[in-house]
Scaffold this motif. Structure first.
Motif, mmCIF file in Angstrom:
data_model
loop_
_atom_site.group_PDB
_atom_site.id
_atom_site.type_symbol
_atom_site.label_atom_id
_atom_site.label_comp_id
_atom_site.label_asym_id
_atom_site.label_seq_id
_atom_site.Cartn_x
_atom_site.Cartn_y
_atom_site.Cartn_z
ATOM 1 N N PRO A 1 15.894 3.452 8.083
ATOM 2 C CA PRO A 1 16.313 2.223 8.791
ATOM 3 C C PRO A 1 17.815 2.129 9.061
ATOM 4 O O PRO A 1 18.223 1.631 10.118
ATOM 5 N N ALA A 2 18.639 2.606 8.146
ATOM 6 C CA ALA A 2 20.091 2.546 8.367
ATOM 7 C C ALA A 2 20.498 3.466 9.516
ATOM 8 O O ALA A 2 21.359 3.102 10.335
ATOM 9 N N HIS A 3 19.891 4.646 9.598
ATOM 10 C CA HIS A 3 20.184 5.547 10.716
ATOM 11 C C HIS A 3 19.687 4.938 12.019
ATOM 12 O O HIS A 3 20.392 4.971 13.036
ATOM 13 N N GLN A 4 18.492 4.409 12.015
ATOM 14 C CA GLN A 4 17.934 3.796 13.219
ATOM 15 C C GLN A 4 18.815 2.648 13.712
ATOM 16 O O GLN A 4 19.057 2.516 14.910
ATOM 17 N N ALA A 5 19.312 1.840 12.798
ATOM 18 C CA ALA A 5 20.170 0.710 13.175
ATOM 19 C C ALA A 5 21.495 1.189 13.753
ATOM 20 O O ALA A 5 21.986 0.642 14.750
ATOM 21 N N ALA A 6 22.087 2.225 13.154
ATOM 22 C CA ALA A 6 23.355 2.754 13.666
ATOM 23 C C ALA A 6 23.158 3.354 15.050
ATOM 24 O O ALA A 6 23.945 3.099 15.971
ATOM 25 N N ALA A 7 22.113 4.160 15.221
ATOM 26 C CA ALA A 7 21.857 4.785 16.520
ATOM 27 C C ALA A 7 21.592 3.734 17.590
ATOM 28 O O ALA A 7 22.018 3.894 18.738
ATOM 29 N N ALA A 8 20.918 2.661 17.223
ATOM 30 C CA ALA A 8 20.631 1.597 18.196
ATOM 31 C C ALA A 8 21.924 0.982 18.725
ATOM 32 O O ALA A 8 22.011 0.648 19.916
ATOM 33 N N GLN A 9 22.918 0.850 17.879
ATOM 34 C CA GLN A 9 24.205 0.314 18.344
ATOM 35 C C GLN A 9 24.815 1.234 19.390
ATOM 36 O O GLN A 9 25.310 0.764 20.418
ATOM 37 N N TRP A 10 24.787 2.545 19.124
ATOM 38 C CA TRP A 10 25.405 3.508 20.037
ATOM 39 C C TRP A 10 24.666 3.581 21.370
ATOM 40 O O TRP A 10 25.274 3.896 22.389
ATOM 41 N N ARG A 11 23.366 3.307 21.383
ATOM 42 C CA ARG A 11 22.615 3.328 22.650
ATOM 43 C C ARG A 11 23.165 2.319 23.652
ATOM 44 O O ARG A 11 22.989 2.484 24.849
ATOM 45 N N GLU A 12 23.838 1.309 23.168
ATOM 46 C CA GLU A 12 24.388 0.263 24.030
ATOM 47 C C GLU A 12 25.609 0.722 24.817
ATOM 48 O O GLU A 12 25.931 0.125 25.840
ATOM 49 N N PHE A 13 26.307 1.767 24.344
ATOM 50 C CA PHE A 13 27.574 2.114 24.993
ATOM 51 C C PHE A 13 27.857 3.610 25.096
ATOM 52 O O PHE A 13 28.944 4.000 25.513
ATOM 53 N N ALA A 14 26.898 4.463 24.739
ATOM 54 C CA ALA A 14 27.162 5.907 24.764
ATOM 55 C C ALA A 14 25.881 6.697 25.005
ATOM 56 O O ALA A 14 24.780 6.189 24.836
ATOM 57 N N THR A 15 26.079 7.951 25.399
ATOM 58 C CA THR A 15 24.999 8.929 25.452
ATOM 59 C C THR A 15 25.374 10.040 24.485
ATOM 60 O O THR A 15 26.526 10.148 24.061
ATOM 61 N N TRP A 16 24.399 10.877 24.127
ATOM 62 C CA TRP A 16 24.710 11.945 23.194
ATOM 63 C C TRP A 16 23.802 13.143 23.354
ATOM 64 O O TRP A 16 22.764 13.071 23.996
ATOM 65 N N VAL A 17 24.269 14.244 22.766
ATOM 66 C CA VAL A 17 23.502 15.488 22.679
ATOM 67 C C VAL A 17 23.450 15.873 21.207
ATOM 68 O O VAL A 17 24.337 15.517 20.428
ATOM 69 N N ILE A 18 22.394 16.599 20.843
ATOM 70 C CA ILE A 18 22.258 17.021 19.456
ATOM 71 C C ILE A 18 21.945 18.512 19.378
ATOM 72 O O ILE A 18 21.484 19.114 20.343
ATOM 73 N N ALA A 19 22.199 19.051 18.206
ATOM 74 C CA ALA A 19 21.755 20.403 17.866
ATOM 75 C C ALA A 19 21.393 20.386 16.389
ATOM 76 O O ALA A 19 22.142 19.863 15.558
ATOM 77 N N ASP A 20 20.231 20.928 16.082
ATOM 78 C CA ASP A 20 19.774 21.081 14.705
ATOM 79 C C ASP A 20 19.520 22.570 14.491
ATOM 80 O O ASP A 20 18.782 23.187 15.264
ATOM 81 N N TYR A 21 20.138 23.142 13.468
ATOM 82 C CA TYR A 21 19.925 24.565 13.221
ATOM 83 C C TYR A 21 19.939 24.842 11.724
ATOM 84 O O TYR A 21 20.547 24.118 10.944
ATOM 85 N N GLU A 22 19.245 25.913 11.348
ATOM 86 C CA GLU A 22 19.214 26.329 9.946
ATOM 87 C C GLU A 22 20.437 27.188 9.646
ATOM 88 O O GLU A 22 20.881 27.968 10.494
ATOM 89 N N PHE A 23 20.933 27.024 8.440
ATOM 90 C CA PHE A 23 22.059 27.854 8.007
ATOM 91 C C PHE A 23 21.901 28.218 6.551
ATOM 92 O O PHE A 23 21.093 27.682 5.855
#
Length: 97
Positions: free
Chosen positions: A75-97
């Motif tokens: 829920p804390a991540h979801q709430a933070a991401a929801a704020q950013w949806r209002e004013f930004a776009t983003w790209v992600i990368a997930d990789y194993e290391f």
């Protein structure tokens, strides 16, 4: 381990100094220590001014794909991401290391 990288680009006309942006930064900063799945967490503004550059970055790590799923659904991540949806776009990368 899985590295989860996110690069944010502020929408046209949005400034780092806006209160909603500052609140979004605080929300991401607060995730450190809040979500047990995170084994590494850092976030910060980009310090260079190049046309190709993104504005803000999150660099984090989790143990495995199950931990990544729990982090993304927290829920804390979801709430933070929801704020950013209002004013930004983003790209992600997930990789194993």
């Amino acid at each position: 381990m899985i590295r989860h990288l996110v690069l944010f680009k502020l929408n046209e006309g949005v400034s780092r100094d806006e209160e909603r942006v500052r609140a979004g930064v605080r929300a991401f900063q607060a995730l450190e220590g809040e979500i047990p799945e995170l084994s590494f967490w850092e976030c910060a503004w980009n310090i260079t001014d190049r046309p190709i550059a993104y504005d803000f970055a999150v660099n984090s790590a989790v143990a495995d794909t199950d931990a990544l799923k729990r982090y993304l659904e927290h829920p804390a991540h979801q709430a933070a991401a929801a704020q950013w949806r209002e004013f930004a776009t983003w790209v992600i990368a997930d990789y194993e290391f």
